[in-house]
Write a protein that holds these residues in place. Sequence first.
Motif, PDB file in Angstrom:
ATOM      1  N   GLY A 188       0.941  -1.185  -0.016  1.00  0.00           N
ATOM      2  CA  GLY A 188      -0.072  -0.021   0.033  1.00  0.00           C
ATOM      3  C   GLY A 188       0.915   1.200   0.142  1.00  0.00           C
ATOM      4  N   PHE A 189       2.156   1.118   0.271  1.00  0.00           N
ATOM      5  CA  PHE A 189       2.789   2.341  -0.049  1.00  0.00           C
ATOM      6  C   PHE A 189       3.222   2.916  -1.362  1.00  0.00           C
ATOM      7  CE2 PHE A 189       4.041   1.044   4.335  1.00  0.00           C
ATOM      8  CZ  PHE A 189       3.789   2.067   5.222  1.00  0.00           C
ATOM      9  N   ASP A 190       3.300   4.198  -1.760  1.00  0.00           N
ATOM     10  CA  ASP A 190       3.548   4.414  -2.894  1.00  0.00           C
ATOM     11  C   ASP A 190       4.981   4.465  -3.073  1.00  0.00           C
ATOM     12  OD1 ASP A 190       0.910   5.677  -3.898  1.00  0.00           O
ATOM     13  OD2 ASP A 190       1.066   6.714  -2.203  1.00  0.00           O
ATOM     14  N   ALA A 191       5.822   4.810  -2.061  1.00  0.00           N
ATOM     15  CA  ALA A 191       7.326   4.814  -2.248  1.00  0.00           C
ATOM     16  C   ALA A 191       7.977   4.138  -0.904  1.00  0.00           C
ATOM     17  CB  ALA A 191       7.880   6.044  -2.664  1.00  0.00           C
ATOM     18  N   VAL A 192       8.905   3.528  -0.903  1.00  0.00           N
ATOM     19  CA  VAL A 192       9.817   2.950   0.138  1.00  0.00           C
ATOM     20  C   VAL A 192      11.092   3.565  -0.062  1.00  0.00           C
ATOM     21  CG1 VAL A 192      10.702   1.009   1.233  1.00  0.00           C
ATOM     22  CG2 VAL A 192       8.184   0.923   0.425  1.00  0.00           C
ATOM     23  N   VAL A 193      11.753   4.349   0.690  1.00  0.00           N
ATOM     24  CA  VAL A 193      13.099   4.477   0.922  1.00  0.00           C
ATOM     25  C   VAL A 193      13.761   3.924   1.778  1.00  0.00           C
ATOM     26  CG1 VAL A 193      14.439   6.699   1.479  1.00  0.00           C
ATOM     27  CG2 VAL A 193      12.129   7.237   0.631  1.00  0.00           C
ATOM     28  N   ASP A 194      14.912   3.381   0.986  1.00  0.00           N
ATOM     29  CA  ASP A 194      15.985   2.563   1.893  1.00  0.00           C
ATOM     30  C   ASP A 194      16.985   3.485   2.309  1.00  0.00           C
ATOM     31  OD1 ASP A 194      17.626   0.755   2.747  1.00  0.00           O
ATOM     32  OD2 ASP A 194      18.136  -0.066   0.536  1.00  0.00           O
ATOM     33  N   MET A 196      15.819  13.696  -2.659  1.00  0.00           N
ATOM     34  CA  MET A 196      14.908  12.165  -2.483  1.00  0.00           C
ATOM     35  C   MET A 196      13.384  12.386  -2.731  1.00  0.00           C
ATOM     36  SD  MET A 196      14.914   8.932  -2.229  1.00  0.00           S
ATOM     37  CE  MET A 196      16.426   8.691  -1.636  1.00  0.00           C
ATOM     38  N   LEU A 197      12.815  13.670  -2.182  1.00  0.00           N
ATOM     39  CA  LEU A 197      11.366  13.663  -2.094  1.00  0.00           C
ATOM     40  C   LEU A 197      10.978  14.155  -3.379  1.00  0.00           C
ATOM     41  CD1 LEU A 197       9.112  13.078  -0.036  1.00  0.00           C
ATOM     42  CD2 LEU A 197      11.749  12.943   0.741  1.00  0.00           C
ATOM     43  N   ASP A 198      11.853  15.065  -4.256  1.00  0.00           N
ATOM     44  CA  ASP A 198      11.578  15.350  -5.539  1.00  0.00           C
ATOM     45  C   ASP A 198      11.405  14.046  -6.545  1.00  0.00           C
ATOM     46  OD1 ASP A 198      11.619  18.078  -4.924  1.00  0.00           O
ATOM     47  OD2 ASP A 198      13.323  18.575  -5.686  1.00  0.00           O
ATOM     48  N   GLU A 199      12.211  13.328  -6.211  1.00  0.00           N
ATOM     49  CA  GLU A 199      12.134  12.119  -6.887  1.00  0.00           C
ATOM     50  C   GLU A 199      10.942  11.215  -6.866  1.00  0.00           C
ATOM     51  OE1 GLU A 199      12.820   9.412  -9.832  1.00  0.00           O
ATOM     52  OE2 GLU A 199      14.025  11.398  -9.699  1.00  0.00           O
ATOM     53  N   ALA A 200      10.511  10.979  -5.313  1.00  0.00           N
ATOM     54  CA  ALA A 200       9.435  10.210  -4.879  1.00  0.00           C
ATOM     55  C   ALA A 200       8.158  10.919  -5.638  1.00  0.00           C
ATOM     56  CB  ALA A 200       9.572  10.250  -3.508  1.00  0.00           C
ATOM     57  N   GLU A 201       7.932  12.387  -5.534  1.00  0.00           N
ATOM     58  CA  GLU A 201       7.086  12.902  -6.170  1.00  0.00           C
ATOM     59  C   GLU A 201       6.718  12.886  -7.721  1.00  0.00           C
ATOM     60  OE1 GLU A 201       6.353  16.150  -2.502  1.00  0.00           O
ATOM     61  OE2 GLU A 201       7.263  16.761  -4.368  1.00  0.00           O
ATOM     62  N   ARG A 202       8.049  12.634  -8.443  1.00  0.00           N
ATOM     63  CA  ARG A 202       8.110  12.717  -9.884  1.00  0.00           C
ATOM     64  C   ARG A 202       6.787  11.790 -10.501  1.00  0.00           C
ATOM     65  NH1 ARG A 202      12.471  15.112 -11.521  1.00  0.00           N
ATOM     66  NH2 ARG A 202      13.896  14.336  -9.827  1.00  0.00           N
ATOM     67  N   ALA A 203       6.334  12.393 -11.448  1.00  0.00           N
ATOM     68  CA  ALA A 203       4.999  11.730 -12.035  1.00  0.00           C
ATOM     69  C   ALA A 203       5.742  10.724 -13.366  1.00  0.00           C
ATOM     70  CB  ALA A 203       4.025  12.629 -12.701  1.00  0.00           C
ATOM     71  N   SER A 204       6.805  11.294 -13.839  1.00  0.00           N
ATOM     72  CA  SER A 204       7.146  10.350 -14.816  1.00  0.00           C
ATOM     73  C   SER A 204       7.945   9.136 -14.447  1.00  0.00           C
ATOM     74  CB  SER A 204       8.136  11.272 -15.770  1.00  0.00           C
ATOM     75  OG  SER A 204       9.445  10.734 -15.857  1.00  0.00           O
ATOM     76  N   ASP A 205       8.293   8.284 -15.304  1.00  0.00           N
ATOM     77  CA  ASP A 205       8.825   7.163 -15.366  1.00  0.00           C
ATOM     78  C   ASP A 205      10.429   7.248 -15.522  1.00  0.00           C
ATOM     79  OD1 ASP A 205       6.998   5.797 -13.934  1.00  0.00           O
ATOM     80  OD2 ASP A 205       6.348   4.542 -15.404  1.00  0.00           O
ATOM     81  N   ALA A 206      10.840   8.303 -15.624  1.00  0.00           N
ATOM     82  CA  ALA A 206      12.108   8.491 -16.325  1.00  0.00           C
ATOM     83  C   ALA A 206      13.386   7.782 -15.626  1.00  0.00           C
ATOM     84  CB  ALA A 206      12.458  10.106 -16.468  1.00  0.00           C
ATOM     85  N   HIS A 207      13.121   7.820 -14.435  1.00  0.00           N
ATOM     86  CA  HIS A 207      14.394   7.158 -13.730  1.00  0.00           C
ATOM     87  C   HIS A 207      14.094   5.862 -12.999  1.00  0.00           C
ATOM     88  CE1 HIS A 207      15.034  11.732 -13.123  1.00  0.00           C
ATOM     89  NE2 HIS A 207      15.686  11.387 -14.281  1.00  0.00           N
ATOM     90  N   ILE A 208      13.208   5.188 -13.483  1.00  0.00           N
ATOM     91  CA  ILE A 208      13.019   3.929 -13.084  1.00  0.00           C
ATOM     92  C   ILE A 208      13.828   2.885 -13.427  1.00  0.00           C
ATOM     93  CG2 ILE A 208      11.201   1.807 -13.114  1.00  0.00           C
ATOM     94  CD1 ILE A 208      10.311   4.146 -11.406  1.00  0.00           C
ATOM     95  N   ARG A 209      14.507   2.181 -12.493  1.00  0.00           N
ATOM     96  CA  ARG A 209      15.456   1.180 -12.852  1.00  0.00           C
ATOM     97  C   ARG A 209      16.789   1.923 -13.237  1.00  0.00           C
ATOM     98  NH1 ARG A 209      10.929  -1.627 -15.093  1.00  0.00           N
ATOM     99  NH2 ARG A 209      10.192  -2.909 -13.239  1.00  0.00           N
TER     100      ARG A 209
END
Length: 211
Positions: free
Chosen positions: A57-63, A190-203
Amino acid sequence: MKIAVVCANGKAGKLIVKEAVDRGHDVTAVVRGENQTVAQHTLVKDLFDLTSEDLAGFDAVVDAFGAWTPETLSEHSTSLAHLCDILSGTETRLLVVGGAGSLYVNPEHTAVVADGPEFPEAFKPLAAAQGKALEELRARDDVRWTFISPAADFQADGERTGVYILAGEELRLNDAGESVISYADYAIAMLDEAERASDAHIRQRISVVRR
């Protein structure tokens, strides 16, 4: 957004939690003991004991995991593998607090920061462990991960300037010829990236440096 910060009581984790809460997000601190952050919720559990149900249920997990002693350095790999396993196949983003030692210093991507003569000998084992974890992470196509490397000079008590340069796999210097960023500015990135709508940086691995 619902955000979980794993190992939230660390220096980076605390600032990431604060940045997320200040932005109005619903934040859970995952800690092994008393919650020392401003997160609204607490999950007291060791990282290695976390289950898929814990992070559902989490949108993002920060490690924000860190290990520093010779006998625990391998946990950079094992902890990240465990988080990947329990997030496998989900839409949850996994945002990893990485290191700078594995950033490339040439366009061919054959040399990294940790190879340089000025890189402190004492930090080479840590850089190697984090670099190994990143290489293993690159093989995971079942997780929506992003590995975020700080600048070479990562300052725990540095100033929060609110501005930074977003870069890629190669070490980036700012206009002053520096590779530096504070933990507070890293938390903003980190939070800017979490909020980013685009998938530009996935993987992908990205990096940040103070402007």
